[in-house]
Scaffold this active site. Sequence first.
Site, short mmCIF file in Angstrom:
data_model
loop_
_atom_site.label_atom_id
_atom_site.label_comp_id
_atom_site.label_asym_id
_atom_site.label_seq_id
_atom_site.Cartn_x
_atom_site.Cartn_y
_atom_site.Cartn_z
N ASP A 1 -7.74 20.44 51.91
CA ASP A 1 -6.57 20.40 51.02
C ASP A 1 -5.24 20.38 51.78
O ASP A 1 -4.23 20.91 51.31
CB ASP A 1 -6.59 21.59 50.04
CG ASP A 1 -7.87 21.60 49.22
OD1 ASP A 1 -8.33 20.51 48.86
OD2 ASP A 1 -8.40 22.69 48.96
N LYS B 1 -4.64 15.22 52.82
CA LYS B 1 -5.25 14.02 53.42
C LYS B 1 -5.09 12.82 52.50
O LYS B 1 -4.85 11.71 52.95
CB LYS B 1 -6.75 14.26 53.68
CG LYS B 1 -7.03 15.38 54.65
CD LYS B 1 -8.52 15.64 54.80
CE LYS B 1 -9.15 16.24 53.58
NZ LYS B 1 -8.70 17.60 53.25
N GLY C 1 -11.32 16.78 46.84
CA GLY C 1 -10.35 16.53 45.79
C GLY C 1 -9.08 16.09 46.47
O GLY C 1 -8.41 16.90 47.11
N HIS C 2 -8.79 14.80 46.43
CA HIS C 2 -7.63 14.26 47.14
C HIS C 2 -6.59 13.79 46.12
O HIS C 2 -6.89 12.94 45.29
CB HIS C 2 -8.04 13.10 48.04
CG HIS C 2 -8.99 13.50 49.12
ND1 HIS C 2 -9.59 12.60 49.96
CD2 HIS C 2 -9.44 14.72 49.50
CE1 HIS C 2 -10.37 13.25 50.82
NE2 HIS C 2 -10.31 14.54 50.55
N GLN D 1 -12.74 17.44 53.30
CA GLN D 1 -12.74 18.83 53.79
C GLN D 1 -11.85 19.00 55.03
O GLN D 1 -10.84 18.35 55.12
CB GLN D 1 -14.17 19.32 54.04
CG GLN D 1 -15.04 19.40 52.79
CD GLN D 1 -15.54 18.07 52.29
OE1 GLN D 1 -16.14 17.32 53.05
NE2 GLN D 1 -15.31 17.76 51.04
P1 GDP Z 1 -6.46 16.83 50.33
O1 GDP Z 1 -7.73 17.36 49.78
O2 GDP Z 1 -6.31 17.10 51.78
O3 GDP Z 1 -6.23 15.38 50.01
O4 GDP Z 1 -5.28 17.65 49.63
P2 GDP Z 1 -5.18 18.00 48.06
O5 GDP Z 1 -4.79 16.79 47.32
O6 GDP Z 1 -6.37 18.75 47.61
O7 GDP Z 1 -4.01 19.06 48.10
C1 GDP Z 1 -2.76 18.74 48.62
C2 GDP Z 1 -1.69 18.89 47.51
O8 GDP Z 1 -0.43 18.89 48.08
C3 GDP Z 1 -1.68 17.79 46.50
O9 GDP Z 1 -1.31 18.31 45.26
C4 GDP Z 1 -0.61 16.82 47.02
O10 GDP Z 1 0.00 16.05 46.01
C5 GDP Z 1 0.36 17.81 47.59
N1 GDP Z 1 1.13 17.35 48.74
C6 GDP Z 1 0.74 16.57 49.79
N2 GDP Z 1 1.72 16.49 50.71
C7 GDP Z 1 2.76 17.23 50.24
C8 GDP Z 1 4.04 17.57 50.74
O11 GDP Z 1 4.45 17.19 51.83
N3 GDP Z 1 4.82 18.40 49.95
C9 GDP Z 1 4.41 18.87 48.74
N4 GDP Z 1 5.21 19.67 48.06
N5 GDP Z 1 3.20 18.57 48.25
C10 GDP Z 1 2.38 17.77 48.98
P1 IMO Z 2 -10.91 18.35 50.36
O1 IMO Z 2 -11.48 17.04 50.85
C1 IMO Z 2 -11.26 22.69 50.25
C2 IMO Z 2 -15.34 24.31 50.38
C3 IMO Z 2 -15.88 25.00 49.14
C4 IMO Z 2 -16.79 26.04 49.78
C5 IMO Z 2 -17.38 25.27 50.97
C6 IMO Z 2 -18.74 24.67 50.70
O2 IMO Z 2 -10.23 18.27 49.04
O3 IMO Z 2 -10.08 18.99 51.42
P2 IMO Z 2 -19.57 22.58 49.29
O4 IMO Z 2 -19.49 22.30 47.82
O5 IMO Z 2 -18.91 21.57 50.16
O6 IMO Z 2 -20.97 22.89 49.75
O7 IMO Z 2 -18.74 23.98 49.48
O8 IMO Z 2 -16.46 24.25 51.26
N1 IMO Z 2 -14.85 22.95 50.15
C7 IMO Z 2 -13.55 22.61 50.15
N2 IMO Z 2 -12.44 23.36 50.26
N3 IMO Z 2 -11.16 21.35 50.14
C8 IMO Z 2 -12.27 20.57 50.05
O9 IMO Z 2 -12.22 19.23 50.09
C9 IMO Z 2 -13.54 21.20 50.02
N4 IMO Z 2 -14.81 20.75 49.92
C10 IMO Z 2 -15.60 21.83 50.01
O10 IMO Z 2 -14.84 25.59 48.40
O11 IMO Z 2 -16.03 27.09 50.29
MG MG Z 3 -8.40 18.62 48.28
#
Ligand code: GDP
Ligand code: IMO
Ligand code: MG
Length: 427
Positions: A13, A16, A40-41, A223
């Site tokens: 999170d 990415k 979850g991206h 991840q």
């Molecule tokens: P990922 O799993 O690595 O793709 O990240 P997620 O989407 O799960 O979580 C990142 C969150 O931060 C999302 O809600 C993005 O829209 C938000 N985000 C990404 N870059 C930035 C940033 O530079 N500033 C802010 N405020 N939000 C960001």
């Molecule tokens: P993105 O790509 C954050 C965590 C789960 C749990 C562990 C194992 O959005 O960064 P799993 O279902 O993979 O066997 O769970 O890994 N986990 C993540 N945490 N971001 C993710 O993906 C994750 N994918 C799995 O919460 O702790």
């Molecule tokens: Mg994510």
Amino acid sequence: MPALVLLGAQWGDEGKGKATDLLGGSVDYVVRYQGGNNAGHTVVVGDQKYALHLLPSGILSPGCTPVIGNGVVVDPSVLFSELSGLNERGVDTSKLLISGNAHIITPYNVTVDKVTERFLGKRKIGTTGRGIGPTYADKINRVGIRVQDLYDESILTQKVEAALDVKNQMLTKLYNRRAIAVDQVVEELLGYADKLAPYVADTVLVLNQALDDDKVVLFEGGQGTLLDIDHGTYPFVTSSNPTAGGACTGAGVGPTKISRVIGILKAYTTRVGAGPFPTELFDEDGEALRRIGGERGVTTGRDRRCGWFDAVIARYATRVNGLTDFFLTKLDVLTGWEQIPVCVAYEIDGKRVEELPYSQSDFHHAKPVYEMLPGWSEDISKAKSFSELPKNAQAYVKALEEMSGAPISAIGVGPGRDETIEINSFL
Ligand code: GDP
Ligand code: IMO
Ligand code: MG
């Protein structure tokens, strides 16, 4: 410089999805190489917000071919609902390619994920419940179902039988659940075959040919480094290799082809699920990071655990991935703190430790050693260049860069595509 890997440098999170989408407009292929719909991206384009789970974030860039590599685990029902969700919003998904060697998350693997977590009770991992671990376990146990198996009914039936042989014993005798019928699973899986067919390809050949033709290929990790099955905080990890080497095995591309490895690094730290997290905050600062940063899981809706930036982890990510660059995200979230603590080392049993301890027990009771950096109060979300950032924000970035071991080549100052400060070009 055709092949780049983009991966999470912390516990996932990091942003990415946004970073991949940003580069998507200039690359020819975006490839997921591991994980599945546990990811979850979030991608924000103008006033549109997309939550992608299984599909590569490059799917939103019209010129780019999205690829699901052999190392990914695919839940077909999730795949089709994600595709139709995008199609309804006018996104063309017809270029998608899926490796015939990718493993399928079967309905029984989702069941096994949920029951084993329940059985673990207090010791649970806190998985996303999407069947990821059991599907990779089947792969390693050589009882997995691959995408290509959907095209041979007799082989598929034999394989499902082999997989359910043991699982049904376990489900009925240990977990007190009903047995799962082989023919029902086979029927469901065969139902996906025709719909999947147009996407199935020899992705290893496609990607290697693309690289030979000097096309630009971006490998998008799911991840993060600390969730890696080998290099993460085992057993509180996911069941695949998000680290850079995973791009080679998970896509069938040799390490000599990879020219750049970009670590996505949040300006603070978050984690979802169980496991150690030295800089975790349980006070109002943690609550504020969660609120301002919108730190809630895209996949499970769980609140993310929040803490200060941990440079020990960043250095570790640089090392195990051979990072060439960092993309620092969410710097804007830190606006408003008078002073920002940054963890520069740990204290373990009264001793200062500069690097991530290899012993799990040590890591579990590592206490962060903080250095205080001066904060800033100016809104930075409109900044377009490094020099437009307030002095203290510049100093914060420079300090993190120094501690983390690789140059920070881009800075996120908001969720939108254009809310990014580019320092060095990635391409
Ligand atoms: P990922 O799993 O690595 O793709 O990240 P997620 O989407 O799960 O979580 C990142 C969150 O931060 C999302 O809600 C993005 O829209 C938000 N985000 C990404 N870059 C930035 C940033 O530079 N500033 C802010 N405020 N939000 C960001
Ligand atoms: P993105 O790509 C954050 C965590 C789960 C749990 C562990 C194992 O959005 O960064 P799993 O279902 O993979 O066997 O769970 O890994 N986990 C993540 N945490 N971001 C993710 O993906 C994750 N994918 C799995 O919460 O702790
Ligand atoms: Mg994510």
